[in-house]
Design an enzyme around this catalytic site. Structure first.
Site, PDB file in Angstrom:
ATOM      1  N   ARG A 260       0.828  -1.223   0.000  1.00  9.62           N
ATOM      2  CA  ARG A 260       0.000   0.000   0.000  1.00  9.62           C
ATOM      3  C   ARG A 260       0.866   1.279   0.000  1.00  9.62           C
ATOM      4  NH1 ARG A 260      -3.274  -3.550  -0.641  1.00  9.62           N
ATOM      5  NH2 ARG A 260      -5.418  -3.535   0.092  1.00  9.62           N
ATOM      6  N   SER A 334     -10.708  -0.285   2.978  1.00 11.28           N
ATOM      7  CA  SER A 334      -9.974  -0.398   4.248  1.00 11.28           C
ATOM      8  C   SER A 334      -9.534   0.994   4.682  1.00 11.28           C
ATOM      9  CB  SER A 334      -8.726  -1.251   4.069  1.00 11.28           C
ATOM     10  OG  SER A 334      -9.062  -2.556   3.683  1.00 11.28           O
ATOM     11  N   GLU A 430      -4.942   3.992   5.876  1.00 16.54           N
ATOM     12  CA  GLU A 430      -4.641   3.763   4.465  1.00 16.54           C
ATOM     13  C   GLU A 430      -5.230   4.904   3.648  1.00 16.54           C
ATOM     14  OE1 GLU A 430      -5.670   1.583   0.697  1.00 16.54           O
ATOM     15  OE2 GLU A 430      -6.174   0.179   2.312  1.00 16.54           O
TER      16      GLU A 430
END
Ligand code: EPU
Length: 436
Positions: A260, A334, A430
Protein backbone atom coordinates in the site's frame (compact mmCIF):
# COMPACT_ATOMS: atom_id res chain seq x y z
CA UNK A 1 -17.82 -3.39 -23.90
CA UNK A 2 -16.47 0.14 -23.92
CA UNK A 3 -14.80 1.52 -27.01
CA UNK A 4 -11.07 1.16 -27.22
CA UNK A 5 -9.42 4.53 -27.72
CA UNK A 6 -7.87 6.12 -29.66
CA UNK A 7 -10.18 5.86 -32.64
CA UNK A 8 -9.00 7.16 -36.00
CA UNK A 9 -11.06 9.08 -38.55
CA UNK A 10 -10.62 11.23 -41.65
CA UNK A 11 -12.78 13.67 -43.52
CA UNK A 12 -13.54 12.06 -46.89
CA UNK A 13 -11.89 13.73 -49.88
CA UNK A 14 -9.71 15.98 -47.77
CA UNK A 15 -6.56 15.70 -45.71
CA UNK A 16 -8.25 16.48 -42.39
CA UNK A 17 -7.55 13.86 -39.74
CA UNK A 18 -9.08 13.12 -36.35
CA UNK A 19 -7.89 11.15 -33.39
CA UNK A 20 -10.53 10.44 -30.73
CA UNK A 21 -8.72 9.96 -27.45
CA UNK A 22 -11.65 9.42 -25.14
CA UNK A 23 -15.44 9.74 -24.81
CA UNK A 24 -15.21 13.54 -24.64
CA UNK A 25 -11.88 14.38 -26.13
CA UNK A 26 -10.55 14.45 -29.68
CA UNK A 27 -7.84 16.07 -31.75
CA UNK A 28 -8.36 17.48 -35.20
CA UNK A 29 -5.71 18.23 -37.82
CA UNK A 30 -7.53 20.43 -40.26
CA UNK A 31 -6.04 20.60 -43.72
CA UNK A 32 -5.64 24.10 -45.13
CA UNK A 33 -4.81 23.54 -48.78
CA UNK A 34 -2.23 20.92 -49.68
CA UNK A 35 0.33 21.29 -46.97
CA UNK A 36 -0.83 23.62 -44.25
CA UNK A 37 -2.48 22.45 -41.08
CA UNK A 38 -4.30 23.70 -38.09
CA UNK A 39 -4.38 21.46 -35.06
CA UNK A 40 -7.20 21.74 -32.52
CA UNK A 41 -7.86 19.85 -29.32
CA UNK A 42 -11.60 19.57 -28.73
CA UNK A 43 -13.42 18.89 -25.53
CA UNK A 44 -16.90 17.78 -26.51
CA UNK A 45 -18.74 19.27 -23.58
CA UNK A 46 -20.97 21.63 -25.49
CA UNK A 47 -23.66 20.81 -28.02
CA UNK A 48 -22.18 21.28 -31.50
CA UNK A 49 -18.89 19.60 -30.59
CA UNK A 50 -20.78 16.69 -29.03
CA UNK A 51 -22.71 16.18 -32.25
CA UNK A 52 -19.48 16.30 -34.26
CA UNK A 53 -17.90 13.73 -31.93
CA UNK A 54 -20.93 11.46 -32.28
CA UNK A 55 -20.76 11.68 -36.07
CA UNK A 56 -17.05 10.94 -35.94
CA UNK A 57 -17.55 7.92 -33.71
CA UNK A 58 -20.26 6.56 -35.99
CA UNK A 59 -18.11 7.41 -39.04
CA UNK A 60 -21.26 8.92 -40.59
CA UNK A 61 -21.67 10.57 -44.00
CA UNK A 62 -18.53 12.54 -44.72
CA UNK A 63 -16.30 10.75 -42.22
CA UNK A 64 -14.39 7.54 -42.72
CA UNK A 65 -13.00 5.17 -40.15
CA UNK A 66 -9.31 4.34 -40.44
CA UNK A 67 -7.07 1.70 -38.91
CA UNK A 68 -4.20 3.02 -36.83
CA UNK A 69 -1.61 2.11 -39.49
CA UNK A 70 -3.53 3.78 -42.31
CA UNK A 71 -4.06 6.86 -40.21
CA UNK A 72 -0.40 7.02 -39.21
CA UNK A 73 0.64 6.72 -42.83
CA UNK A 74 -1.49 9.72 -43.81
CA UNK A 75 -0.34 11.61 -40.76
CA UNK A 76 3.31 11.01 -41.56
CA UNK A 77 2.82 11.99 -45.20
CA UNK A 78 1.33 15.22 -43.93
CA UNK A 79 4.36 15.79 -41.70
CA UNK A 80 6.73 15.17 -44.64
CA UNK A 81 4.85 17.56 -46.92
CA UNK A 82 4.23 20.27 -44.35
CA UNK A 83 5.61 23.67 -45.30
CA UNK A 84 8.07 25.01 -42.84
CA UNK A 85 6.32 27.69 -40.89
CA UNK A 86 2.94 26.04 -41.45
CA UNK A 87 0.20 26.85 -38.97
CA UNK A 88 0.41 24.10 -36.41
CA UNK A 89 -0.61 24.68 -32.87
CA UNK A 90 -2.72 22.79 -30.40
CA UNK A 91 -5.46 24.99 -29.10
CA UNK A 92 -7.13 23.75 -25.96
CA UNK A 93 -10.65 25.10 -25.91
CA UNK A 94 -10.79 27.82 -23.31
CA UNK A 95 -9.75 26.27 -19.99
CA UNK A 96 -10.84 29.22 -17.95
CA UNK A 97 -14.42 28.57 -19.11
CA UNK A 98 -14.15 25.05 -17.83
CA UNK A 99 -13.09 26.03 -14.34
CA UNK A 100 -16.12 26.03 -12.10
CA UNK A 101 -16.67 27.85 -8.84
CA UNK A 102 -17.86 26.40 -5.52
CA UNK A 103 -18.31 22.82 -6.61
CA UNK A 104 -19.84 20.36 -4.18
CA UNK A 105 -17.42 17.43 -3.80
CA UNK A 106 -19.89 15.17 -1.95
CA UNK A 107 -20.45 12.89 -4.93
CA UNK A 108 -16.86 13.05 -6.10
CA UNK A 109 -15.65 10.92 -3.19
CA UNK A 110 -16.93 7.50 -2.21
CA UNK A 111 -17.24 8.50 1.45
CA UNK A 112 -19.79 11.10 0.37
CA UNK A 113 -19.09 13.61 3.14
CA UNK A 114 -19.97 17.20 2.24
CA UNK A 115 -17.23 19.66 1.23
CA UNK A 116 -16.99 22.46 -1.30
CA UNK A 117 -14.08 23.11 -3.64
CA UNK A 118 -13.45 26.80 -4.28
CA UNK A 119 -12.50 25.93 -7.89
CA UNK A 120 -12.95 22.71 -9.81
CA UNK A 121 -11.89 21.40 -13.18
CA UNK A 122 -11.76 18.08 -14.97
CA UNK A 123 -8.73 17.58 -17.23
CA UNK A 124 -8.98 15.15 -20.13
CA UNK A 125 -5.54 15.57 -21.71
CA UNK A 126 -1.96 16.28 -20.68
CA UNK A 127 -2.30 19.83 -21.93
CA UNK A 128 -5.42 20.41 -19.88
CA UNK A 129 -3.60 19.14 -16.80
CA UNK A 130 -0.79 21.59 -17.53
CA UNK A 131 -3.25 24.43 -18.11
CA UNK A 132 -4.92 23.69 -14.77
CA UNK A 133 -1.56 23.55 -12.96
CA UNK A 134 -0.58 26.90 -14.42
CA UNK A 135 -3.94 28.37 -13.45
CA UNK A 136 -3.61 27.14 -9.85
CA UNK A 137 -0.09 28.53 -9.62
CA UNK A 138 -1.01 31.90 -11.11
CA UNK A 139 -3.96 32.25 -8.76
CA UNK A 140 -2.03 30.95 -5.73
CA UNK A 141 -4.56 28.16 -5.22
CA UNK A 142 -3.65 24.99 -3.31
CA UNK A 143 -4.14 21.94 -5.48
CA UNK A 144 -6.12 18.79 -4.75
CA UNK A 145 -5.70 16.04 -7.34
CA UNK A 146 -8.77 13.80 -7.51
CA UNK A 147 -9.21 10.48 -9.24
CA UNK A 148 -12.17 8.34 -8.29
CA UNK A 149 -12.19 9.86 -4.80
CA UNK A 150 -12.21 6.37 -3.31
CA UNK A 151 -9.28 6.75 -0.97
CA UNK A 152 -9.79 10.11 0.68
CA UNK A 153 -11.63 11.64 3.59
CA UNK A 154 -12.34 15.36 3.25
CA UNK A 155 -12.10 17.13 6.59
CA UNK A 156 -13.21 20.57 5.36
CA UNK A 157 -13.94 22.66 2.28
CA UNK A 158 -11.05 22.77 -0.18
CA UNK A 159 -9.77 26.34 -0.39
CA UNK A 160 -8.13 25.91 -3.81
CA UNK A 161 -8.47 24.04 -7.09
CA UNK A 162 -9.77 20.46 -7.06
CA UNK A 163 -8.41 18.97 -10.27
CA UNK A 164 -10.27 15.91 -11.45
CA UNK A 165 -8.15 13.67 -13.66
CA UNK A 166 -10.40 12.59 -16.53
CA UNK A 167 -7.96 11.21 -19.11
CA UNK A 168 -9.60 8.26 -20.81
CA UNK A 169 -8.76 5.53 -23.26
CA UNK A 170 -6.89 2.25 -23.76
CA UNK A 171 -4.19 1.53 -26.27
CA UNK A 172 -2.29 -1.66 -26.99
CA UNK A 173 1.42 -0.89 -27.02
CA UNK A 174 2.79 -4.26 -27.94
CA UNK A 175 1.50 -7.77 -28.57
CA UNK A 176 3.97 -10.56 -28.59
CA UNK A 177 2.39 -13.99 -28.57
CA UNK A 178 1.13 -14.46 -25.06
CA UNK A 179 2.15 -11.00 -23.84
CA UNK A 180 0.16 -7.81 -24.21
CA UNK A 181 1.21 -4.38 -22.99
CA UNK A 182 -1.61 -1.88 -22.69
CA UNK A 183 -1.61 1.76 -21.63
CA UNK A 184 -4.70 3.13 -19.92
CA UNK A 185 -5.80 6.72 -19.20
CA UNK A 186 -5.58 7.65 -15.51
CA UNK A 187 -9.26 8.65 -15.50
CA UNK A 188 -10.65 5.25 -16.46
CA UNK A 189 -12.60 3.52 -13.71
CA UNK A 190 -10.43 0.73 -12.31
CA UNK A 191 -13.06 -2.02 -12.27
CA UNK A 192 -14.29 -1.14 -15.79
CA UNK A 193 -10.72 -1.45 -17.01
CA UNK A 194 -10.32 -4.84 -15.29
CA UNK A 195 -13.51 -6.02 -17.03
CA UNK A 196 -12.34 -4.76 -20.44
CA UNK A 197 -8.97 -6.47 -19.95
CA UNK A 198 -10.71 -9.77 -19.17
CA UNK A 199 -13.03 -9.47 -22.16
CA UNK A 200 -10.05 -8.87 -24.42
CA UNK A 201 -8.28 -11.90 -22.95
CA UNK A 202 -5.54 -9.73 -21.43
CA UNK A 203 -5.32 -11.56 -18.13
CA UNK A 204 -3.62 -10.93 -14.82
CA UNK A 205 -5.81 -8.32 -13.16
CA UNK A 206 -8.73 -10.61 -12.25
CA UNK A 207 -7.94 -10.69 -8.51
CA UNK A 208 -8.23 -6.91 -8.46
CA UNK A 209 -11.83 -6.80 -9.70
CA UNK A 210 -14.29 -4.47 -7.99
CA UNK A 211 -11.69 -2.28 -6.29
CA UNK A 212 -13.19 1.21 -6.27
CA UNK A 213 -11.32 4.14 -7.75
CA UNK A 214 -9.57 5.06 -10.98
CA UNK A 215 -6.58 3.69 -12.86
CA UNK A 216 -4.37 6.69 -12.03
CA UNK A 217 -4.62 6.06 -8.31
CA UNK A 218 -3.87 2.34 -8.56
CA UNK A 219 -0.05 2.61 -8.49
CA UNK A 220 -0.17 5.42 -5.97
CA UNK A 221 -1.00 3.11 -3.08
CA UNK A 222 -0.16 -0.07 -4.98
CA UNK A 223 -3.71 -1.39 -4.66
CA UNK A 224 -3.96 -5.05 -3.83
CA UNK A 225 -6.36 -7.83 -3.02
CA UNK A 226 -6.47 -11.61 -2.85
CA UNK A 227 -2.76 -12.20 -3.29
CA UNK A 228 -2.12 -9.75 -6.16
CA UNK A 229 -0.88 -6.16 -6.13
CA UNK A 230 -0.81 -3.68 -8.99
CA UNK A 231 3.00 -3.79 -8.94
CA UNK A 232 2.80 -7.42 -10.16
CA UNK A 233 1.28 -6.34 -13.51
CA UNK A 234 2.76 -2.87 -13.76
CA UNK A 235 4.93 -1.78 -16.69
CA UNK A 236 5.33 2.00 -16.31
CA UNK A 237 3.37 5.15 -15.65
CA UNK A 238 3.62 8.66 -17.01
CA UNK A 239 3.18 11.65 -14.76
CA UNK A 240 3.31 15.40 -15.19
CA UNK A 241 5.55 17.34 -12.86
CA UNK A 242 3.45 19.86 -10.94
CA UNK A 243 6.23 22.47 -10.86
CA UNK A 244 7.57 22.23 -14.40
CA UNK A 245 4.78 20.58 -16.44
CA UNK A 246 7.31 18.06 -17.80
CA UNK A 247 6.14 14.54 -18.58
CA UNK A 248 8.19 11.81 -16.97
CA UNK A 249 8.03 8.04 -17.25
CA UNK A 250 8.46 5.93 -14.10
CA UNK A 251 9.24 2.22 -14.30
CA UNK A 252 8.41 -0.14 -11.43
CA UNK A 253 11.75 0.38 -9.67
CA UNK A 254 11.33 4.16 -9.78
CA UNK A 255 7.89 3.82 -8.17
CA UNK A 256 9.39 2.13 -5.08
CA UNK A 257 6.34 -0.06 -4.56
CA UNK A 258 5.64 -1.62 -1.20
CA UNK A 259 2.55 -2.80 0.70
CA UNK A 260 0.00 0.00 0.00
CA UNK A 261 2.95 2.33 -0.65
CA UNK A 262 4.84 3.97 -3.49
CA UNK A 263 7.16 6.93 -3.97
CA UNK A 264 4.03 9.00 -4.74
CA UNK A 265 2.98 8.63 -1.10
CA UNK A 266 6.47 9.35 0.27
CA UNK A 267 9.42 11.22 -1.30
CA UNK A 268 7.53 12.30 -4.44
CA UNK A 269 4.28 13.15 -2.65
CA UNK A 270 2.58 16.21 -4.10
CA UNK A 271 5.02 16.54 -7.00
CA UNK A 272 3.31 14.59 -9.80
CA UNK A 273 0.00 14.08 -11.55
CA UNK A 274 -0.25 10.53 -12.90
CA UNK A 275 -1.83 10.70 -16.37
CA UNK A 276 -1.56 7.16 -17.71
CA UNK A 277 -0.50 3.72 -16.54
CA UNK A 278 0.81 0.83 -18.65
CA UNK A 279 0.26 -2.79 -17.67
CA UNK A 280 1.98 -5.94 -18.77
CA UNK A 281 -0.62 -8.70 -19.15
CA UNK A 282 -0.68 -12.23 -20.48
CA UNK A 283 -3.26 -14.23 -22.38
CA UNK A 284 -2.20 -17.31 -20.40
CA UNK A 285 -1.41 -15.62 -17.10
CA UNK A 286 -1.27 -18.19 -14.29
CA UNK A 287 -4.37 -18.17 -12.07
CA UNK A 288 -3.72 -16.88 -8.58
CA UNK A 289 -6.04 -18.79 -6.27
CA UNK A 290 -3.77 -19.12 -3.25
CA UNK A 291 -6.10 -16.97 -1.15
CA UNK A 292 -8.21 -19.47 0.80
CA UNK A 293 -11.55 -17.82 0.22
CA UNK A 294 -11.09 -17.90 -3.59
CA UNK A 295 -10.49 -21.64 -3.50
CA UNK A 296 -13.64 -22.02 -1.44
CA UNK A 297 -15.69 -19.99 -3.91
CA UNK A 298 -14.45 -22.10 -6.81
CA UNK A 299 -15.03 -25.43 -5.06
CA UNK A 300 -18.09 -26.30 -7.16
CA UNK A 301 -16.18 -26.09 -10.45
CA UNK A 302 -13.67 -28.71 -11.62
CA UNK A 303 -10.21 -27.16 -11.24
CA UNK A 304 -9.13 -27.86 -14.83
CA UNK A 305 -11.97 -25.64 -16.08
CA UNK A 306 -11.17 -22.57 -13.93
CA UNK A 307 -10.79 -19.44 -16.03
CA UNK A 308 -9.60 -15.92 -15.27
CA UNK A 309 -13.21 -14.83 -15.46
CA UNK A 310 -14.14 -17.44 -12.81
CA UNK A 311 -11.50 -16.00 -10.49
CA UNK A 312 -12.82 -12.48 -11.12
CA UNK A 313 -16.38 -13.67 -10.39
CA UNK A 314 -15.21 -15.36 -7.17
CA UNK A 315 -13.40 -12.19 -6.09
CA UNK A 316 -16.50 -10.12 -6.84
CA UNK A 317 -18.68 -12.44 -4.78
CA UNK A 318 -16.27 -12.35 -1.82
CA UNK A 319 -15.90 -8.58 -1.99
CA UNK A 320 -19.63 -7.97 -2.25
CA UNK A 321 -20.30 -10.20 0.73
CA UNK A 322 -17.88 -8.32 3.01
CA UNK A 323 -17.26 -4.89 1.60
CA UNK A 324 -19.98 -2.26 1.29
CA UNK A 325 -20.77 -0.89 -2.18
CA UNK A 326 -19.90 2.82 -2.04
CA UNK A 327 -22.94 3.54 -4.23
CA UNK A 328 -25.14 2.27 -1.41
CA UNK A 329 -23.11 3.05 1.70
CA UNK A 330 -20.34 5.67 1.85
CA UNK A 331 -16.88 4.23 2.55
CA UNK A 332 -13.31 4.23 1.30
CA UNK A 333 -12.49 0.53 1.55
CA UNK A 334 -9.97 -0.40 4.25
CA UNK A 335 -9.56 2.71 6.35
CA UNK A 336 -6.46 1.31 8.08
CA UNK A 337 -3.43 -0.58 6.87
CA UNK A 338 -2.57 -3.99 8.25
CA UNK A 339 0.34 -3.23 10.59
CA UNK A 340 3.64 -5.00 10.01
CA UNK A 341 5.52 -6.11 13.12
CA UNK A 342 9.02 -7.43 13.63
CA UNK A 343 9.26 -11.07 14.72
CA UNK A 344 10.14 -9.92 18.25
CA UNK A 345 7.18 -7.54 18.58
CA UNK A 346 4.88 -10.19 17.16
CA UNK A 347 6.14 -12.78 19.65
CA UNK A 348 5.34 -10.36 22.50
CA UNK A 349 1.83 -9.73 21.15
CA UNK A 350 1.22 -13.42 20.70
CA UNK A 351 1.99 -14.18 24.33
CA UNK A 352 -1.11 -12.17 25.28
CA UNK A 353 -3.18 -13.01 22.20
CA UNK A 354 -2.20 -16.37 20.75
CA UNK A 355 -5.11 -16.39 18.28
CA UNK A 356 -4.32 -13.06 16.53
CA UNK A 357 -4.81 -13.35 12.74
CA UNK A 358 -1.50 -12.78 10.94
CA UNK A 359 0.48 -13.51 7.79
CA UNK A 360 4.23 -14.15 7.76
CA UNK A 361 5.95 -11.97 5.11
CA UNK A 362 8.78 -12.96 2.81
CA UNK A 363 11.22 -10.83 4.83
CA UNK A 364 10.35 -12.53 8.14
CA UNK A 365 8.21 -9.66 9.43
CA UNK A 366 4.60 -10.37 10.35
CA UNK A 367 1.55 -8.62 8.96
CA UNK A 368 -1.27 -8.46 11.50
CA UNK A 369 -4.93 -8.38 10.39
CA UNK A 370 -5.97 -4.95 11.65
CA UNK A 371 -9.57 -6.10 11.13
CA UNK A 372 -9.00 -8.76 13.78
CA UNK A 373 -7.54 -6.24 16.25
CA UNK A 374 -10.42 -3.80 15.72
CA UNK A 375 -13.03 -6.54 15.99
CA UNK A 376 -11.47 -7.93 19.16
CA UNK A 377 -11.28 -4.46 20.66
CA UNK A 378 -15.08 -4.52 20.31
CA UNK A 379 -15.59 -2.04 17.45
CA UNK A 380 -16.99 -4.19 14.67
CA UNK A 381 -20.50 -3.01 13.76
CA UNK A 382 -20.39 -0.09 16.27
CA UNK A 383 -22.51 2.77 14.99
CA UNK A 384 -22.51 6.43 16.00
CA UNK A 385 -25.76 7.45 14.33
CA UNK A 386 -24.51 8.79 11.01
CA UNK A 387 -21.34 6.67 10.74
CA UNK A 388 -19.64 3.63 12.17
CA UNK A 389 -17.45 0.57 11.78
CA UNK A 390 -18.75 -1.83 9.12
CA UNK A 391 -20.54 -4.83 10.56
CA UNK A 392 -18.96 -7.34 8.14
CA UNK A 393 -15.39 -6.02 7.90
CA UNK A 394 -13.94 -4.05 10.80
CA UNK A 395 -11.25 -2.39 8.65
CA UNK A 396 -13.89 -0.36 6.87
CA UNK A 397 -15.47 2.78 8.29
CA UNK A 398 -18.89 3.58 6.83
CA UNK A 399 -20.93 6.72 6.37
CA UNK A 400 -24.70 6.16 6.69
CA UNK A 401 -25.44 9.79 5.79
CA UNK A 402 -25.24 13.11 7.57
CA UNK A 403 -21.72 12.80 9.02
CA UNK A 404 -18.86 15.23 8.48
CA UNK A 405 -15.32 14.20 7.67
CA UNK A 406 -14.28 15.43 11.11
CA UNK A 407 -16.77 13.11 12.84
CA UNK A 408 -15.56 10.10 10.89
CA UNK A 409 -12.00 11.07 11.75
CA UNK A 410 -12.92 11.24 15.44
CA UNK A 411 -14.19 7.65 15.22
CA UNK A 412 -10.97 6.58 13.46
CA UNK A 413 -8.88 8.18 16.20
CA UNK A 414 -10.91 6.50 18.93
CA UNK A 415 -10.47 3.13 17.22
CA UNK A 416 -6.71 3.67 16.86
CA UNK A 417 -6.30 4.77 20.51
CA UNK A 418 -8.30 1.81 21.79
CA UNK A 419 -6.43 -0.73 19.66
CA UNK A 420 -3.17 0.75 20.91
CA UNK A 421 -4.31 0.52 24.51
CA UNK A 422 -5.54 -3.06 24.20
CA UNK A 423 -2.86 -4.54 21.93
CA UNK A 424 0.03 -2.07 21.98
CA UNK A 425 -0.17 -1.85 18.16
CA UNK A 426 -0.28 1.56 16.48
CA UNK A 427 -2.59 1.50 13.45
CA UNK A 428 -1.98 3.72 10.47
CA UNK A 429 -4.59 4.96 8.04
CA UNK A 430 -4.64 3.76 4.46
CA UNK A 431 -7.08 6.46 3.42
CA UNK A 432 -5.64 9.94 2.71
CA UNK A 433 -6.78 12.64 5.11
CA UNK A 434 -7.47 15.83 3.16
CA UNK A 435 -7.45 19.17 4.93
CA UNK A 436 -6.59 17.70 8.34
N1 EPU B 1 -10.49 -10.14 10.23
C1 EPU B 1 -11.22 -10.16 11.40
N2 EPU B 1 -12.27 -9.29 11.51
C2 EPU B 1 -12.62 -8.44 10.54
C3 EPU B 1 -11.86 -8.42 9.34
C4 EPU B 1 -10.80 -9.27 9.22
O1 EPU B 1 -10.96 -10.92 12.28
O2 EPU B 1 -13.58 -7.70 10.74
C5 EPU B 1 -9.35 -11.07 10.09
C6 EPU B 1 -9.79 -12.47 9.75
O3 EPU B 1 -8.96 -13.36 10.40
C7 EPU B 1 -9.53 -12.57 8.28
C8 EPU B 1 -8.30 -11.69 8.13
O4 EPU B 1 -8.51 -10.64 9.07
O5 EPU B 1 -9.28 -13.86 7.87
C9 EPU B 1 -8.14 -11.10 6.74
O6 EPU B 1 -9.35 -10.46 6.35
P1 EPU B 1 -9.65 -10.11 4.82
O7 EPU B 1 -9.42 -11.28 3.95
O8 EPU B 1 -10.99 -9.45 4.77
O9 EPU B 1 -8.51 -9.10 4.47
P2 EPU B 1 -7.97 -7.81 5.22
O10 EPU B 1 -6.57 -8.05 5.62
O11 EPU B 1 -8.92 -7.37 6.25
C10 EPU B 1 -6.94 -6.83 3.02
C11 EPU B 1 -6.98 -5.56 2.24
C12 EPU B 1 -8.28 -5.43 1.47
C13 EPU B 1 -8.39 -6.62 0.53
C14 EPU B 1 -8.32 -7.90 1.35
C15 EPU B 1 -8.30 -9.15 0.48
C16 EPU B 1 -5.61 -3.99 3.49
C17 EPU B 1 -5.57 -2.79 4.35
N3 EPU B 1 -6.83 -4.43 3.14
O12 EPU B 1 -7.98 -6.76 4.00
O13 EPU B 1 -8.21 -4.25 0.68
O14 EPU B 1 -9.59 -6.57 -0.21
O15 EPU B 1 -7.11 -7.92 2.13
O16 EPU B 1 -7.07 -9.26 -0.14
O17 EPU B 1 -4.57 -4.53 3.13
C18 EPU B 1 -8.68 -1.92 0.62
O18 EPU B 1 -7.48 -1.74 0.58
O19 EPU B 1 -9.50 -0.98 0.57
C19 EPU B 1 -9.19 -3.29 0.75
C20 EPU B 1 -10.48 -3.56 0.90
Amino acid sequence: MSLIYPQYRALKGSNTLYRIDGPLHFLEWQGLGENRWLAHAHYAEIYPTRVLLQELLEAKDSFEKLHAEEWNERFEKREANALSGSVSQVRVSSDSQRIRNSVDLTDWTTFGVPALAKKWMSATSDDEVRAALTYAEDQGLPLLIMGGGSNMLLHRDWPGLALHIGLKGFQVLRENGDEVDVVVGAGENWHDWVMVSLEMGWNGLENLALIPGNVGASPMQNIGAYGVEVKDRFLWLEAINIQTGALHRFDAAACEFDYRESIFKSAAKGHWVIVRVAFSLQRKAPLNTEYGSIQKELEGLPQETWTHRDVADAVMRIRSSKLPDPKELGNAGSFFKNPILSAADFAALRVQHPEVAHFVQGDGNIKIAAGWLIEHAGWKGKRRGTHGVHEKQALVLVHYGGASGKEIWKLAQDVMADVFEKFGVQLQTEVNQIGL
